[in-house]
Motif scaffolding. Structure first.
Motif, mmCIF file in Angstrom:
data_model
loop_
_atom_site.group_PDB
_atom_site.id
_atom_site.type_symbol
_atom_site.label_atom_id
_atom_site.label_comp_id
_atom_site.label_asym_id
_atom_site.label_seq_id
_atom_site.Cartn_x
_atom_site.Cartn_y
_atom_site.Cartn_z
ATOM 1 N N LEU A 148 47.438 24.649 31.145
ATOM 2 C CA LEU A 148 48.201 23.512 31.666
ATOM 3 C C LEU A 148 49.658 23.512 31.221
ATOM 4 N N GLY A 149 49.929 24.199 30.111
ATOM 5 C CA GLY A 149 51.311 24.239 29.641
ATOM 6 C C GLY A 149 51.666 23.053 28.759
ATOM 7 N N PRO A 150 52.987 22.817 28.547
ATOM 8 C CA PRO A 150 53.438 21.821 27.570
ATOM 9 C C PRO A 150 52.971 20.390 27.845
ATOM 10 N N LYS A 151 52.675 20.064 29.105
ATOM 11 C CA LYS A 151 52.248 18.698 29.432
ATOM 12 C C LYS A 151 50.727 18.529 29.375
ATOM 13 N N THR A 153 48.405 18.006 27.046
ATOM 14 C CA THR A 153 47.789 16.904 26.302
ATOM 15 C C THR A 153 47.950 15.587 27.064
ATOM 16 N N ALA A 154 49.143 15.357 27.623
ATOM 17 C CA ALA A 154 49.390 14.127 28.390
ATOM 18 C C ALA A 154 48.521 14.099 29.648
ATOM 19 N N GLU A 174 42.666 17.133 17.101
ATOM 20 C CA GLU A 174 43.776 17.865 16.464
ATOM 21 C C GLU A 174 44.863 18.214 17.472
ATOM 22 N N LYS A 175 44.454 18.371 18.741
ATOM 23 C CA LYS A 175 45.407 18.708 19.812
ATOM 24 C C LYS A 175 45.949 17.455 20.503
ATOM 25 N N GLY A 176 45.531 16.284 20.012
ATOM 26 C CA GLY A 176 46.034 15.040 20.592
ATOM 27 C C GLY A 176 45.235 14.515 21.768
ATOM 28 N N ILE A 177 44.022 15.034 21.965
ATOM 29 C CA ILE A 177 43.159 14.594 23.062
ATOM 30 C C ILE A 177 42.037 13.727 22.489
#
Length: 204
Positions: A148-151, A153-154, A174-177
């Motif tokens: 998915l690339g840099p976006k 997690t969002a 840990e990955k923000g999910i």
């Protein structure tokens, strides 16, 4: 045999190990005298299909549970063979080596990131087209975010997330999910049950 224990940490490890064994013209009889451990019920089931009943299946279906069970069985200088994914968690072999056990880890298979179109997947997530993302391993989490690339997690925040167990859930966090569903039993059946229960409560 030169090994005391043969340890399988996934069904994939079982399949690839026996495929290689059969290529050499041998079968499960070649493992006579070796004790066999399986990380969980699915892996144990795949071993039974090969005619092997594992000597050890921990109650907790992850590396930590297997380590706890093995620590009561192994002694220093024992030799352990652990065919598994090329890039896998180091916890189990590291802790066994700290106990003085000799651990050989042949790469039975390689987990690779899909060459799918990450932009298309990202667009579908952004549009809310995907209701649920399931993760069956920590490597699946890192692979999806790489795709998915840099976006990434969002974008994962725009859908519900289900994890096969606490280790995978921890990687997500840990990955923000934030995982919405975590299976109590770390198997595909356990994950399916957890998802079913989640949606049953959601739409009750």
């Amino acid at each position: 045999s030169t090994y005391d224990w043969l340890i399988f940490t996934s069904t994939n490890g079982v399949e690839h190990f026996f495929a290689r064994l059969h290529q050499t013209g041998r079968d499960s009889r070649a493992l006579g005298g070796i004790k066999v451990a399986a990380v969980g019920s699915a892996t144990a089931g795949r071993l039974r299909q090969q005619g092997l009943i594992p000597d050890l299946v921990p109650k907790e279906f992850q590396a930590e549970g297997l380590l706890a069970a093995l620590s009561e069985q192994v002694t220093p200088k024992m030799r352990v063979l652990m065919p598994r994914a090329e890039a896998a968690r180091d916890l189990l072999p590291q802790k066994l080596r700290e106990m003085g056990v000799v651990v050989d880890i042949p790469a039975a298979y390689r987990t690779v990131t899909s060459d799918s179109d990450g932009a298309t997947l990202a667009a579908r997530l952004a549009a809310g087209d995907i209701d649920l993302v399931t993760f069956t391993s920590s490597s699946a989490v890192t692979s999806l975010l790489k795709l998915l690339g840099p976006k990434g997690t969002a974008l994962a925040d725009k859908t519900r997330v289900a994890c096969i167990g606490p280790v995978t859930a921890r990687t997500c966090m840990e990955k923000g999910i934030r995982p919405d569903v975590v299976a109590e039993t770390s198997t595909i059946a356990g994950l399916a049950d957890a998802i079913e229960n989640y949606y049953r409560k959601e739409f009750a």
